[in-house]
Scaffold this motif. Structure first.
Motif, mmCIF file in Angstrom:
data_model
loop_
_atom_site.group_PDB
_atom_site.id
_atom_site.type_symbol
_atom_site.label_atom_id
_atom_site.label_comp_id
_atom_site.label_asym_id
_atom_site.label_seq_id
_atom_site.Cartn_x
_atom_site.Cartn_y
_atom_site.Cartn_z
ATOM 1 N N GLU A 181 9.013 -12.533 -1.896
ATOM 2 C CA GLU A 181 7.856 -12.989 -2.671
ATOM 3 C C GLU A 181 7.371 -11.896 -3.606
ATOM 4 N N ARG A 182 7.338 -10.662 -3.137
ATOM 5 C CA ARG A 182 6.908 -9.557 -3.998
ATOM 6 C C ARG A 182 7.957 -9.243 -5.072
ATOM 7 N N ARG A 183 9.219 -9.429 -4.743
ATOM 8 C CA ARG A 183 10.270 -9.235 -5.758
ATOM 9 C C ARG A 183 10.123 -10.276 -6.862
ATOM 10 N N ARG A 184 9.808 -11.485 -6.485
ATOM 11 C CA ARG A 184 9.564 -12.545 -7.458
ATOM 12 C C ARG A 184 8.368 -12.180 -8.351
ATOM 13 N N GLN A 185 7.307 -11.666 -7.729
ATOM 14 C CA GLN A 185 6.115 -11.265 -8.479
ATOM 15 C C GLN A 185 6.445 -10.161 -9.480
ATOM 16 N N TYR A 186 7.236 -9.203 -9.029
ATOM 17 C CA TYR A 186 7.580 -8.090 -9.912
ATOM 18 C C TYR A 186 8.395 -8.589 -11.110
ATOM 19 N N LEU A 187 9.406 -9.413 -10.847
ATOM 20 C CA LEU A 187 10.257 -9.910 -11.927
ATOM 21 C C LEU A 187 9.437 -10.710 -12.938
ATOM 22 N N LYS A 188 8.538 -11.539 -12.451
ATOM 23 C CA LYS A 188 7.708 -12.342 -13.359
ATOM 24 C C LYS A 188 6.774 -11.442 -14.178
ATOM 25 N N ALA A 189 6.139 -10.483 -13.511
ATOM 26 C CA ALA A 189 5.183 -9.611 -14.193
ATOM 27 C C ALA A 189 5.857 -8.703 -15.214
ATOM 28 N N VAL A 190 7.022 -8.151 -14.869
ATOM 29 C CA VAL A 190 7.688 -7.228 -15.788
ATOM 30 C C VAL A 190 8.222 -7.960 -17.010
ATOM 31 N N THR A 191 8.589 -9.232 -16.846
ATOM 32 C CA THR A 191 9.038 -10.025 -17.988
ATOM 33 C C THR A 191 7.862 -10.401 -18.875
ATOM 34 N N THR A 192 6.732 -10.737 -18.260
ATOM 35 C CA THR A 192 5.507 -10.998 -19.026
ATOM 36 C C THR A 192 5.126 -9.784 -19.859
ATOM 37 N N THR B 20 0.863 -1.182 0.000
ATOM 38 C CA THR B 20 0.000 0.000 0.000
ATOM 39 C C THR B 20 0.898 1.230 0.000
ATOM 40 N N ILE B 21 0.671 2.116 -0.945
ATOM 41 C CA ILE B 21 1.541 3.275 -1.099
ATOM 42 C C ILE B 21 0.755 4.545 -0.818
ATOM 43 N N GLN B 22 1.264 5.330 0.113
ATOM 44 C CA GLN B 22 0.655 6.611 0.468
ATOM 45 C C GLN B 22 1.390 7.720 -0.274
ATOM 46 N N LEU B 23 0.645 8.519 -1.025
ATOM 47 C CA LEU B 23 1.278 9.576 -1.788
ATOM 48 C C LEU B 23 0.308 10.732 -1.975
ATOM 49 N N ALA B 24 0.730 11.909 -1.495
ATOM 50 C CA ALA B 24 -0.062 13.146 -1.642
ATOM 51 C C ALA B 24 -1.486 12.958 -1.152
ATOM 52 N N GLY B 25 -1.617 12.276 -0.026
ATOM 53 C CA GLY B 25 -2.929 12.098 0.577
ATOM 54 C C GLY B 25 -3.766 11.008 -0.065
ATOM 55 N N GLN B 26 -3.198 10.319 -1.049
ATOM 56 C CA GLN B 26 -3.918 9.232 -1.710
ATOM 57 C C GLN B 26 -3.273 7.894 -1.389
ATOM 58 N N GLU B 27 -4.096 6.853 -1.410
ATOM 59 C CA GLU B 27 -3.616 5.493 -1.143
ATOM 60 C C GLU B 27 -3.677 4.692 -2.431
ATOM 61 N N ILE B 28 -2.525 4.111 -2.802
ATOM 62 C CA ILE B 28 -2.450 3.291 -4.008
ATOM 63 C C ILE B 28 -2.345 1.832 -3.604
ATOM 64 N N ASP B 29 -3.269 1.028 -4.099
ATOM 65 C CA ASP B 29 -3.288 -0.398 -3.796
ATOM 66 C C ASP B 29 -2.301 -1.123 -4.710
ATOM 67 N N ALA B 30 -1.186 -1.575 -4.141
ATOM 68 C CA ALA B 30 -0.158 -2.286 -4.906
ATOM 69 C C ALA B 30 0.021 -3.707 -4.398
ATOM 70 N N ARG B 31 -1.041 -4.254 -3.810
ATOM 71 C CA ARG B 31 -0.925 -5.598 -3.226
ATOM 72 C C ARG B 31 -0.659 -6.656 -4.287
ATOM 73 N N GLU B 32 -1.269 -6.523 -5.445
ATOM 74 C CA GLU B 32 -1.032 -7.476 -6.532
ATOM 75 C C GLU B 32 -0.094 -6.833 -7.547
ATOM 76 N N ILE B 33 1.104 -7.374 -7.659
ATOM 77 C CA ILE B 33 2.056 -6.839 -8.632
ATOM 78 C C ILE B 33 1.806 -7.539 -9.971
ATOM 79 N N SER B 34 1.100 -6.860 -10.818
ATOM 80 C CA SER B 34 0.695 -7.385 -12.117
ATOM 81 C C SER B 34 1.304 -6.536 -13.227
ATOM 82 N N PRO B 35 1.274 -7.021 -14.470
ATOM 83 C CA PRO B 35 1.721 -6.171 -15.576
ATOM 84 C C PRO B 35 0.967 -4.844 -15.625
#
Length: 409
Positions: free
Chosen positions: A205-216, A131-146
C-alpha cells in the motif's frame, strides 16, 4: 517521406518563418516550448498508465506502464540541450532526472546492495518505514505525499538521495537490475502493487502511495516548466529580449556542455572505464541506449532549428546553422557533418541494443572484455568529442563566448 520532399518542406518552412519575421530567438522559444509540452503530455500519459496499474495490478498493466515510461523519455531527453546555458533549468532538472540513485532510500534492495559510503539516507527505505529515526530525530513519513518526497530529495546533502523524478519512477516500475553486465533488466513483480494477501515484499500500500505521489510530482514539475516558456513566463521573456548573438552563444554553450562533459563524459566514459552498471543512466530498465540517442538528437535539433513533436508535427524556424552559415560557411558545414556522425554513432548503440536475435544493451557493452560493445561506446564518445571540437571551432570563428559577445550567462 522521400529525401527531396523533406528538403523541400524544410525550405518552405524556413521561407514562411522569414515572412513571419521570426529569428533565432523565436525559434529557440518555439523548440523549448514544444519539447517541454511533449514531455508533459507523455508524463500525463505515463500517469494514466500508472493509475491503471494501481487500479488493477497485473503483468499487462505493469508492462503498459513501463512502455509509457520509455515513451516519456523520448521528448525529455531531447530537452536536455536547453539545460546547461540556463541555470533556471539546470537547478530545476535535478528533481526530474538526477542519477545514479541510492535506491535503498526509497524501497527494499538486495542483501548485497552497495550504497554510497557515508550516505545517511541510503538505507532509510521510506516505503517500509512510516516513522524514521535518524540522528536522534523522528521523521513522520506516514503520509507519502509529493511534499514528503520533495523533502527527502538530496536528503542530508547527498546527490545520491534521489527521491523524485524519472529514475525514482523507473526503479519502482522495474526494481533493481541484478544482472550486472549480463542480459536482463529489473524484474519487479506486479504483485509488489497488490493490496491483498498476494502482496510481495511487503508494504504494498505504501509502495502504491509512493508511485502515485512521485508521478504526480513529475507532472506538476513539468507543468511549471511549460508555463515558464509561454508568453509571460520568465524564460519566454528572457529569450525574447536577447540579441541573436546572445541566443547563439547560449546554444553553443548548452550543446558543448551536454556533448562533452555530460553525455560523452559522465554518461558514457565513466561507466565504460569503470565497467560500472551503477553509473548507467537508465540502469533499471536498460533503456540507456535510447536516452543517449535522444540526447544526441536533441543537440542536432537545436543546431538545425527543427524538432519533430510526438504527434508527428514538425516545428522550427531560423537556426544557429542559418545564423552561422552566412558568417562561417566552412565551419558550419564541418559541425553539421560532425553532428550527423554523433547521431549515427549513438543510433548504432540503439541498433545493437534492439537487435532481434542477439541484443546487446548498454550495460553489456561496457563489460570488461566485450571488445565489440566497448568499441560501439567509444565510437559514440569519439564522435561527440569531434562534434564538440567542431562546435568550438565555429564559436571561435563567430567570436562567440568571447569578451565581445553580449551573451548574458
Amino acid at each position: 517521406m522521400p529525401v527531396f520532399l523533406r528538403f523541400f518542406a524544410l525550405v518552405l518552412l524556413f521561407s514562411a518563418s522569414l515572412v513571419r519575421g521570426e529569428n533565432l530567438n523565436t525559434t529557440y522559444i518555439t523548440l523549448a516550448s514544444a519539447v517541454y509540452e511533449d514531455s508533459l503530455i507523455s508524463a500525463r500519459d505515463l500517469q494514466s498508465h500508472i493509475d491503471a496499474l494501481l487500479a488493477q495490478p497485473s503483468p499487462k498493466t505493469l508492462s503498459a506502464a513501463r512502455d509509457a515510461w520509455r515513451k516519456a523519455r523520448v521528448p525529455y531527453q531531447q530537452s536536455e540541450t536547453f539545460r546547461f546555458a540556463n541555470p533556471e533549468i539546470d537547478d530545476w532538472e535535478g528533481a526530474l532526472n538526477a542519477w545514479p540513485l541510492d535506491e535503498g532510500l526509497i524501497d527494499y534492495v538486495s542483501d548485497d546492495y552497495f550504497h554510497e559510503m557515508g550516505n545517511l539516507g541510503a538505507q532509510l527505505n521510506i516505503i517500509a518505514n512510516p516513522t524514521i529515526q535518524l540522528a536522534g530525530q523522528e521523521i513522520d513519513a506516514r503520509e507519502i505525499s509529493p511534499e514528503l518526497i520533495q523533502s527527502f530529495h538530496e536528503f542530508a546533502g547527498s546527490e545520491a538521495n534521489v527521491a523524485s523524478g524519472y529514475h525514482a519512477i523507473e526503479f519502482l516500475l522495474w526494481g533493481q537490475d541484478l544482472n550486472g553486465t549480463q542480459a536482463g533488466a529489473g524484474e519487479r513483480p506486479y504483485t509488489d502493487f497488490v493490496v491483498d494477501d498476494n502482496c510481495s515484499n511487503g508494504h504494498c500500500e505504501r509502495r502504491r502511495q509512493y508511485l502515485k505521489a512521485v508521478t504526480t510530482l513529475l507532472v506538476s514539475d513539468l507543468e511549471a516548466m511549460v508555463a515558464r516558456w509561454q508568453a509571460g513566463g520568465d524564460l519566454h521573456k528572457k529569450y525574447s529580449t536577447m540579441s541573436e548573438e546572445a541566443v547563439a552563444n547560449s546554444i553553443v554553450f548548452s550543446i558543448g556542455s551536454l556533448s562533452l562533459g555530460e553525455l560523452a563524459g559522465e554518461r558514457m566514459k565513466v561507466p565504460l572505464e569503470a565497467n560500472s552498471t551503477e553509473d548507467e543512466h537508465d540502469c533499471f530498465s536498460d533503456n540507456t541506449h535510447w536516452s543517449h540517442y535522444y540526447n544526441a538528437l536533441g543537440m542536432q535539433n537545436l543546431f538545425t532549428g527543427q524538432y519533430q513533436r510526438i504527434n508527428g508535427d514538425s516545428v522550427g524556424g531560423p537556426s544557429l546553422a542559418d545564423f552561422a552559415r552566412k558568417r562561417a560557411p566552412e565551419a558550419t558545414e564541418h559541425l553539421r557533418r560532425a553532428m550527423n556522425v554523433s547521431v549515427e554513432k549513438t543510433q548504432a548503440l540503439v541498433k545493437a541494443a534492439e537487435h532481434k536475435i542477439k541484443p546487446m544493451k548498454f550495460d553489456q557493452m561496457i563489460a570488461e572484455g566485450n571488445r565489440e560493445g566497448r568499441a560501439l561506446v567509444m565510437n559514440a564518445i569519439d564522435a561527440l568529442v569531434a562534434q564538440t571540437t567542431a562546435l568550438e571551432d565555429l564559436a571561435r570563428t563567430l567570436g562567440l563566448g568571447s569578451e565581445n559577445s553580449d551573451a548574458s550567462h
